[in-house]
Design a protein around this motif. Structure first.
Motif, PDB file in Angstrom:
ATOM      1  N   ASP A 244       4.411  21.719  -8.065  1.00  0.00           N
ATOM      2  CA  ASP A 244       3.215  21.394  -7.289  1.00  0.00           C
ATOM      3  C   ASP A 244       2.597  22.626  -6.638  1.00  0.00           C
ATOM      4  O   ASP A 244       1.367  22.743  -6.550  1.00  0.00           O
ATOM      5  CB  ASP A 244       3.548  20.363  -6.215  1.00  0.00           C
ATOM      6  CG  ASP A 244       3.762  18.977  -6.797  1.00  0.00           C
ATOM      7  OD1 ASP A 244       3.128  18.664  -7.822  1.00  0.00           O
ATOM      8  OD2 ASP A 244       4.575  18.217  -6.227  1.00  0.00           O
ATOM      9  N   HIS A 245       3.448  23.584  -6.195  1.00  0.00           N
ATOM     10  CA  HIS A 245       2.925  24.719  -5.436  1.00  0.00           C
ATOM     11  C   HIS A 245       3.473  26.068  -5.887  1.00  0.00           C
ATOM     12  O   HIS A 245       3.154  27.077  -5.261  1.00  0.00           O
ATOM     13  CB  HIS A 245       3.236  24.529  -3.932  1.00  0.00           C
ATOM     14  CG  HIS A 245       2.638  23.298  -3.344  1.00  0.00           C
ATOM     15  ND1 HIS A 245       1.302  23.201  -3.006  1.00  0.00           N
ATOM     16  CD2 HIS A 245       3.202  22.096  -3.051  1.00  0.00           C
ATOM     17  CE1 HIS A 245       1.057  22.006  -2.519  1.00  0.00           C
ATOM     18  NE2 HIS A 245       2.191  21.293  -2.533  1.00  0.00           N
ATOM     19  N   ASP A 246       4.272  26.114  -6.929  1.00  0.00           N
ATOM     20  CA  ASP A 246       4.879  27.380  -7.365  1.00  0.00           C
ATOM     21  C   ASP A 246       4.717  27.566  -8.865  1.00  0.00           C
ATOM     22  O   ASP A 246       4.778  26.599  -9.636  1.00  0.00           O
ATOM     23  CB  ASP A 246       6.372  27.423  -7.023  1.00  0.00           C
ATOM     24  CG  ASP A 246       6.628  27.349  -5.537  1.00  0.00           C
ATOM     25  OD1 ASP A 246       6.103  28.212  -4.803  1.00  0.00           O
ATOM     26  OD2 ASP A 246       7.350  26.428  -5.105  1.00  0.00           O
ATOM     27  N   SER A 262       3.222  31.570  -5.289  1.00  0.00           N
ATOM     28  CA  SER A 262       3.305  30.369  -4.449  1.00  0.00           C
ATOM     29  C   SER A 262       1.982  30.182  -3.741  1.00  0.00           C
ATOM     30  O   SER A 262       1.317  31.156  -3.350  1.00  0.00           O
ATOM     31  CB  SER A 262       4.424  30.496  -3.415  1.00  0.00           C
ATOM     32  OG  SER A 262       5.692  30.557  -4.043  1.00  0.00           O
ATOM     33  N   THR A 263       1.563  28.929  -3.557  1.00  0.00           N
ATOM     34  CA  THR A 263       0.300  28.622  -2.894  1.00  0.00           C
ATOM     35  C   THR A 263       0.433  27.303  -2.145  1.00  0.00           C
ATOM     36  O   THR A 263       1.230  26.428  -2.528  1.00  0.00           O
ATOM     37  CB  THR A 263      -0.854  28.525  -3.917  1.00  0.00           C
ATOM     38  OG1 THR A 263      -2.049  28.137  -3.245  1.00  0.00           O
ATOM     39  CG2 THR A 263      -0.546  27.516  -5.006  1.00  0.00           C
ATOM     40  N   HIS A 268      -2.925  22.471 -10.571  1.00  0.00           N
ATOM     41  CA  HIS A 268      -3.228  21.373 -11.488  1.00  0.00           C
ATOM     42  C   HIS A 268      -3.428  21.841 -12.927  1.00  0.00           C
ATOM     43  O   HIS A 268      -3.849  21.044 -13.770  1.00  0.00           O
ATOM     44  CB  HIS A 268      -4.468  20.614 -11.013  1.00  0.00           C
ATOM     45  CG  HIS A 268      -5.714  21.442 -10.951  1.00  0.00           C
ATOM     46  ND1 HIS A 268      -6.483  21.715 -12.039  1.00  0.00           N
ATOM     47  CD2 HIS A 268      -6.301  22.067  -9.895  1.00  0.00           C
ATOM     48  CE1 HIS A 268      -7.509  22.461 -11.681  1.00  0.00           C
ATOM     49  NE2 HIS A 268      -7.424  22.697 -10.380  1.00  0.00           N
ATOM     50  N   GLY A 269      -3.090  23.088 -13.238  1.00  0.00           N
ATOM     51  CA  GLY A 269      -3.217  23.538 -14.620  1.00  0.00           C
ATOM     52  C   GLY A 269      -2.564  24.881 -14.844  1.00  0.00           C
ATOM     53  O   GLY A 269      -2.454  25.696 -13.918  1.00  0.00           O
ATOM     54  N   GLN A 284      -8.004  28.177  -5.668  1.00  0.00           N
ATOM     55  CA  GLN A 284      -7.515  29.494  -6.046  1.00  0.00           C
ATOM     56  C   GLN A 284      -7.301  29.568  -7.550  1.00  0.00           C
ATOM     57  O   GLN A 284      -7.015  28.556  -8.207  1.00  0.00           O
ATOM     58  CB  GLN A 284      -6.189  29.814  -5.338  1.00  0.00           C
ATOM     59  CG  GLN A 284      -6.317  30.127  -3.865  1.00  0.00           C
ATOM     60  CD  GLN A 284      -4.955  30.448  -3.266  1.00  0.00           C
ATOM     61  OE1 GLN A 284      -4.038  29.630  -3.316  1.00  0.00           O
ATOM     62  NE2 GLN A 284      -4.824  31.631  -2.694  1.00  0.00           N
ATOM     63  N   LEU A 285      -7.405  30.780  -8.067  1.00  0.00           N
ATOM     64  CA  LEU A 285      -6.981  31.093  -9.426  1.00  0.00           C
ATOM     65  C   LEU A 285      -5.906  32.161  -9.343  1.00  0.00           C
ATOM     66  O   LEU A 285      -5.881  32.961  -8.402  1.00  0.00           O
ATOM     67  CB  LEU A 285      -8.161  31.627 -10.258  1.00  0.00           C
ATOM     68  CG  LEU A 285      -9.384  30.730 -10.421  1.00  0.00           C
ATOM     69  CD1 LEU A 285     -10.485  31.485 -11.160  1.00  0.00           C
ATOM     70  CD2 LEU A 285      -9.015  29.461 -11.164  1.00  0.00           C
ATOM     71  N   TRP A 286      -5.029  32.163 -10.323  1.00  0.00           N
ATOM     72  CA  TRP A 286      -3.985  33.203 -10.382  1.00  0.00           C
ATOM     73  C   TRP A 286      -3.797  33.613 -11.821  1.00  0.00           C
ATOM     74  O   TRP A 286      -3.789  32.779 -12.723  1.00  0.00           O
ATOM     75  CB  TRP A 286      -2.673  32.668  -9.805  1.00  0.00           C
ATOM     76  CG  TRP A 286      -1.501  33.608  -9.955  1.00  0.00           C
ATOM     77  CD1 TRP A 286      -1.168  34.648  -9.134  1.00  0.00           C
ATOM     78  CD2 TRP A 286      -0.503  33.580 -10.986  1.00  0.00           C
ATOM     79  NE1 TRP A 286      -0.024  35.271  -9.593  1.00  0.00           N
ATOM     80  CE2 TRP A 286       0.403  34.634 -10.733  1.00  0.00           C
ATOM     81  CE3 TRP A 286      -0.301  32.775 -12.103  1.00  0.00           C
ATOM     82  CZ2 TRP A 286       1.496  34.894 -11.541  1.00  0.00           C
ATOM     83  CZ3 TRP A 286       0.783  33.042 -12.913  1.00  0.00           C
ATOM     84  CH2 TRP A 286       1.685  34.090 -12.640  1.00  0.00           C
ATOM     85  N   ARG A 287      -3.658  34.915 -12.032  1.00  0.00           N
ATOM     86  CA  ARG A 287      -3.438  35.412 -13.394  1.00  0.00           C
ATOM     87  C   ARG A 287      -2.407  36.527 -13.357  1.00  0.00           C
ATOM     88  O   ARG A 287      -2.412  37.368 -12.458  1.00  0.00           O
ATOM     89  CB  ARG A 287      -4.730  35.930 -14.012  1.00  0.00           C
ATOM     90  CG  ARG A 287      -4.533  36.550 -15.413  1.00  0.00           C
ATOM     91  CD  ARG A 287      -5.848  36.890 -16.086  1.00  0.00           C
ATOM     92  NE  ARG A 287      -6.659  37.769 -15.275  1.00  0.00           N
ATOM     93  CZ  ARG A 287      -7.982  37.908 -15.433  1.00  0.00           C
ATOM     94  NH1 ARG A 287      -8.616  37.224 -16.371  1.00  0.00           N
ATOM     95  NH2 ARG A 287      -8.664  38.719 -14.655  1.00  0.00           N
TER      96      ARG A 287
END
Length: 401
Positions: A244-246, A262-263, A268-269, A284-287
């Motif tokens: 869910d958050h990691d 972590s956020t 969701h994707g 947020q986006l993370w790459r």
């Protein structure tokens, strides 16, 4: 009237005599079966199939199916050679025919008479010696390969990597077919499972069975990705999954897990290509490319995303298409008429966007837009590794592009 023929496993022997063709099965106590009563000119085993020819016709015999006549050009075939997927039959007149489970094909030998063929049962290539030269063929390029499935009412789940195919029976008995060898390995029983991803070599398969994400490897018990909501196969030795958050990286050899991001926002994707992984959260986006990572602010959660070979992320927000460049740039690059449901980047073409009416639009790297399929067609399938899509009309006509 011909040389005896042995099967590759040494358990079956075909012998011809004046009274016809007999097979001796040495699996346990030797058992002799009559196969044909006609004068047999040549015979050879390809896998479990026995191919034989008479003066008038050619046949394929299997203990399960009996003898089936083959649709071959009329000829007296007197010589055989065996490849991985079938038999080469050479006629007394020089006619050469390839026969296998995938069909039959008469070979156009250019104005040169062949008297025999040379092949190895474990190879797809074969040679035709003719006057002053050798002709080299590859049977895998001439006929489709056919596999017998061990399951009734088989469900086909598609390719897992480049060389494996996944199938099951009644959604619980899962088996993986190695296309190169034809071997089938059991992965276990998983009710109501869905394939999520697999690496290029097909060494494992990620599935979702009910609420659990599982990693399946032939001959080993399944490994659960605890708490996983999304997962991708990054390489044959690494998986990235999201709770869910990691976002967590899993190294399969040492079974070592590392938290990559972590956020507080709900994830969701998860998308990826090669070493590049992109996570989509509410704001947020993370790459990450395996060495560095970045998290730009993002106001509206994208409902679809894909990653191109360069590591750029393509994002869909309602009917808009955004591109998050590997250099950190973020810009809107396209707009379609309806809400976007899905997208896939096809190398050599661009980002294929599918709207909620199954219409399709291609957006190139330069930002140009065009329709992906003619009007009246709904795009159903997009292959990311080759520039190919399948379109379906309302009258169930299928076309590939």
């Amino acid at each position: 009237s011909m040389e005896p023929a042995w099967s590759a496993d040494g358990k079956r022997l075909a012998i011809a005599s004046l009274r016809g063709l007999d097979e001796i099965d040495f699996t346990s106590a030797p058992v002799t079966r009559p196969i044909a009563s006609a004068d047999v000119k040549a015979a050879a085993y390809a896998g479990e199939d026995l191919y034989f020819t008479t003066q008038a016709a050619s046949y394929r015999y299997h203990p399960r199916d009996g003898a089936v006549q083959l649709d071959l050009p009329a000829a007296t075939y007197t010589s055989t050679a065996v490849t991985r997927d079938g038999v080469i039959l050479v006629g007394a007149s020089g006619l050469v025919t390839l026969a296998g489970r995938g069909g039959t094909l008469a070979l156009p030998v250019p104005a040169l008479r062949a008297s025999s063929a040379v092949a190895l049962p474990q190879s797809t290539r074969f040679l035709l010696p003719v006057t002053d030269r050798l002709l080299l063929y590859d049977a895998s390029a001439l006929l489709p390969r056919m596999f017998d499935t061990p399951l009734a009412n088989t469900s086909f789940h598609g390719f897992t990597g480049n060389g494996h195919f996944l199938l099951s029976y009644m959604e619980d008995d899962w088996k993986q077919l190695d296309v190169a060898t034809g071997e089938i390995h059991s992965l276990g029983r998983f009710p109501f499972a869905t394939v999520i991803d697999a690496p290029v070599d097909g060494s494992y398969v990620i599935v979702r069975s009910q609420a659990a994400f599982l990693v399946l490897v032939a001959g080993k018990p399944p490994m659960e990705l605890a708490g996983a909501k999304h997962a991708i196969a990054v390489s044959p030795t690494k998986i990235v999954y999201a709770t869910d958050h990691d976002v967590i990286g899993l190294e399969l050899g040492p079974n070592r897990r590392t938290t990559l991001w972590s956020t507080k926002e709900a994830i969701h994707g998860l998308r990826g290509r090669g070493a590049v992984v992109v996570a989509l959260a509410n704001k947020q986006l993370w790459r990450s490319d395996g060495a560095t990572s970045t998290t730009p602010p993002w106001a509206t959660p994208p409902q679809a995303a894909t990653v191109d070979p360069a590591g750029n992320a393509w994002l869909a927000v309602e009917a808009s298409v955004w591109k998050w460049g590997i250099d950190g740039s973020l810009a809107r690059v396209g707009q379609v008429a309806k809400r976007i449901d899905g997208m896939a980047y096809v190398a050599g073409a661009g980002c294929v966007v599918i709207d909620d009416r199954r219409g399709a639009t291609v957006i190139t790297d330069a930002g140009q837009q065009r329709s992906a399929v003619p009007s009246g067609y709904e795009l159903r399938v997009v292959a990311e590794r080759v520039p190919l899509g399948a379109g379906l009309t309302h009258d169930s006509r299928l076309r590939a592009y």
